[in-house]
Write a protein that holds these residues in place. Structure first.
Motif, PDB file in Angstrom:
ATOM      1  N   GLU A   1       8.167  -7.307 -10.112  1.00 25.98           N
ATOM      2  CA  GLU A   1       7.268  -8.025  -8.966  1.00 25.98           C
ATOM      3  C   GLU A   1       7.261  -7.302  -7.841  1.00 25.98           C
ATOM      4  O   GLU A   1       6.880  -7.571  -6.709  1.00 25.98           O
ATOM      5  N   LYS A   2       8.149  -6.241  -7.403  1.00 25.70           N
ATOM      6  CA  LYS A   2       8.143  -5.520  -6.456  1.00 25.70           C
ATOM      7  C   LYS A   2       7.471  -4.225  -6.564  1.00 25.70           C
ATOM      8  O   LYS A   2       7.406  -3.794  -5.192  1.00 25.70           O
ATOM      9  N   MET A   3       7.636  -3.439  -7.448  1.00 23.74           N
ATOM     10  CA  MET A   3       7.308  -2.035  -7.688  1.00 23.74           C
ATOM     11  C   MET A   3       5.903  -1.889  -7.135  1.00 23.74           C
ATOM     12  O   MET A   3       5.546  -0.538  -6.590  1.00 23.74           O
ATOM     13  N   GLU A   4       4.920  -2.534  -7.063  1.00 24.96           N
ATOM     14  CA  GLU A   4       3.540  -2.400  -6.559  1.00 24.96           C
ATOM     15  C   GLU A   4       3.616  -2.678  -4.918  1.00 24.96           C
ATOM     16  O   GLU A   4       2.499  -2.573  -4.235  1.00 24.96           O
ATOM     17  N   ASP A   5       4.493  -3.053  -4.441  1.00 25.36           N
ATOM     18  CA  ASP A   5       4.650  -3.555  -3.008  1.00 25.36           C
ATOM     19  C   ASP A   5       5.676  -2.857  -2.158  1.00 25.36           C
ATOM     20  O   ASP A   5       6.307  -3.463  -1.363  1.00 25.36           O
ATOM     21  N   LEU A   6       5.883  -1.613  -2.464  1.00 27.83           N
ATOM     22  CA  LEU A   6       6.896  -0.912  -1.771  1.00 27.83           C
ATOM     23  C   LEU A   6       6.404  -0.415  -0.281  1.00 27.83           C
ATOM     24  O   LEU A   6       5.152  -0.130  -0.241  1.00 27.83           O
ATOM     25  N   HIS A   7       7.143  -0.110   0.549  1.00 28.77           N
ATOM     26  CA  HIS A   7       6.603   0.180   1.817  1.00 28.77           C
ATOM     27  C   HIS A   7       7.267   1.647   2.427  1.00 28.77           C
ATOM     28  O   HIS A   7       8.236   1.952   2.066  1.00 28.77           O
ATOM     29  N   VAL A   8       6.538   2.136   3.465  1.00 28.72           N
ATOM     30  CA  VAL A   8       7.159   3.256   4.206  1.00 28.72           C
ATOM     31  C   VAL A   8       7.852   2.792   5.311  1.00 28.72           C
ATOM     32  O   VAL A   8       7.683   1.487   5.658  1.00 28.72           O
ATOM     33  N   ALA A   9       9.109   3.327   5.515  1.00 25.04           N
ATOM     34  CA  ALA A   9       9.903   2.681   6.772  1.00 25.04           C
ATOM     35  C   ALA A   9       9.339   3.158   7.950  1.00 25.04           C
ATOM     36  O   ALA A   9       9.144   4.499   8.245  1.00 25.04           O
ATOM     37  N   THR A  10       9.094   2.530   8.796  1.00 22.72           N
ATOM     38  CA  THR A  10       8.552   2.784  10.261  1.00 22.72           C
ATOM     39  C   THR A  10       9.883   2.769  11.012  1.00 22.72           C
ATOM     40  O   THR A  10       9.790   3.243  12.278  1.00 22.72           O
ATOM     41  N   VAL A  11      11.117   1.882  11.134  1.00 23.36           N
ATOM     42  CA  VAL A  11      11.882   2.035  11.960  1.00 23.36           C
ATOM     43  C   VAL A  11      13.102   2.710  11.426  1.00 23.36           C
ATOM     44  O   VAL A  11      13.500   2.909  10.252  1.00 23.36           O
ATOM     45  N   GLY A  12      13.838   3.736  12.241  1.00 26.83           N
ATOM     46  CA  GLY A  12      14.746   4.486  11.928  1.00 26.83           C
ATOM     47  C   GLY A  12      14.260   5.913  11.046  1.00 26.83           C
ATOM     48  O   GLY A  12      14.875   6.360  10.338  1.00 26.83           O
ATOM     49  N   ASN A  13      12.993   6.072  11.217  1.00 28.43           N
ATOM     50  CA  ASN A  13      12.404   7.367  10.723  1.00 28.43           C
ATOM     51  C   ASN A  13      11.789   8.016  11.721  1.00 28.43           C
ATOM     52  O   ASN A  13      10.547   7.961  12.192  1.00 28.43           O
ATOM     53  N   PRO A  14      12.441   9.005  12.212  1.00 28.81           N
ATOM     54  CA  PRO A  14      12.101   9.684  13.453  1.00 28.81           C
ATOM     55  C   PRO A  14      10.845  10.713  12.895  1.00 28.81           C
ATOM     56  O   PRO A  14       9.915  10.634  14.054  1.00 28.81           O
ATOM     57  N   ALA A  15      10.326  11.035  11.628  1.00 30.08           N
ATOM     58  CA  ALA A  15       9.110  11.501  11.473  1.00 30.08           C
ATOM     59  C   ALA A  15       7.913  10.847  11.297  1.00 30.08           C
ATOM     60  O   ALA A  15       6.754  11.066  11.449  1.00 30.08           O
TER      61      ALA A  15
END
Lengths: 102, 160
Positions: free
Chosen positions: B55-69
């Motif tokens: 139920e989660k694998m298709e809804d993963l995200h990129v982290a925008t907090v704590g990601n200096p890149a």
């Protein structure tokens, strides 16, 4: 550079990939397969033919595309060319080494 | 005398995170090993298990907090919708490269002969059952089991 394969002189690059597909023949494929410790079956040739067609149509090869081709699924593709499906099959098919990471 | 020439024979890849970039890095490495004829196994632990959760694998995200890149101020990254936007943009780029979605990628890995293992401790911690995870799962292992499988010359282990 030139290399003699199955009694014919063919153009290859430093990794042994043929650089002129028009020089390819099933005899050459059998010879190249032996270098990779493979014995080619009719199934191998069906896959080789598909790869050559993709190359002629300038479609970049990926495992995913081959698997979705309807010619062979990913499991069988690996079973036919266990030592590296895209790399080895391309070599035997006489087409350039795929530059794909996937 | 051993005649081992340094060749890589097996990759053991541990995935401990479920941010999209980490998951793809691990998947591409595992798949790339198989493409070179190298054996490859994956151990999903802690949040990495989400990449296997039906139920989660298709809804993963990129982290925008704590990601200096991401090159955006952390305060901005925390605004509602920012993570979804960044994720949407990354997925668009991945489509262009013919990268499969997470579910399809797991299917490809399994068909390619990659062994898919879940961490026993993390499963217990998150109260996950085997049935919660993708059918490609090969089993649930302890760390010790995983090390056992890693034995032999030419095995390399990666933690992501």
């Amino acid at each position: 550079m030139e290399k003699t394969i199955a009694g014919k002189s063919v153009a290859v690059n430093e990794e042994g990939y043929m650089t002129d597909l028009s020089q390819w023949s099933p005899e050459i494929a059998n010879e190249l397969a032996k270098e990779s410790n493979l014995e080619l079956s009719p199934r191998h040739f069906e896959v080789l033919e598909y790869l050559q067609t993709q190359y002629k149509n300038e479609v970049p090869l990926t495992i995913r595309r081959v698997g979705a081709s309807g010619v062979v699924d990913i499991k069988e593709f690996y079973a036919l060319f266990p030592a590296g499906p895209l790399k080895i099959s391309s070599k035997i098919a006489g087409i350039p080494k795929p530059a794909s990471c996937i | 005398m051993s005649e081992y020439n340094g060749e890589i024979k097996k990759m053991m890849i541990i995935l401990s995170k479920a941010t999209l970039d980490s998951v793809y890095a691990a998947f591409v490495l595992a798949n790339g090993a198989r493409m070179e004829g190298i054996e490859s196994e994956m151990f999903f632990t802690f949040f990495g298990l989400e990449a296997l959760h039906k139920e989660k694998m298709e809804d993963l995200h990129v982290a925008t907090v704590g990601n200096p890149a991401m090159h955006m101020p952390t305060m901005l990254g925390g605004l509602p919708g920012m993570e979804a936007l960044a994720t949407h943009m990354m997925k668009k780029e991945m489509d262009k490269l013919d990268l499969p979605g997470v579910k399809e990628f797991v299917e490809i890995l399994s068909a390619s002969g990659v062994k898919i293992w879940a961490c026993r401790l993390a499963m217990d911690m998150f109260h996950y059952k085997k049935e919660d995870l993708a059918p490609e799962l090969d089993g649930v292992l302890t760390v010790g089991d995983f090390y056992q499988r890693a034995q032999g010359l030419g095995t390399h282990m990666l933690f992501i």
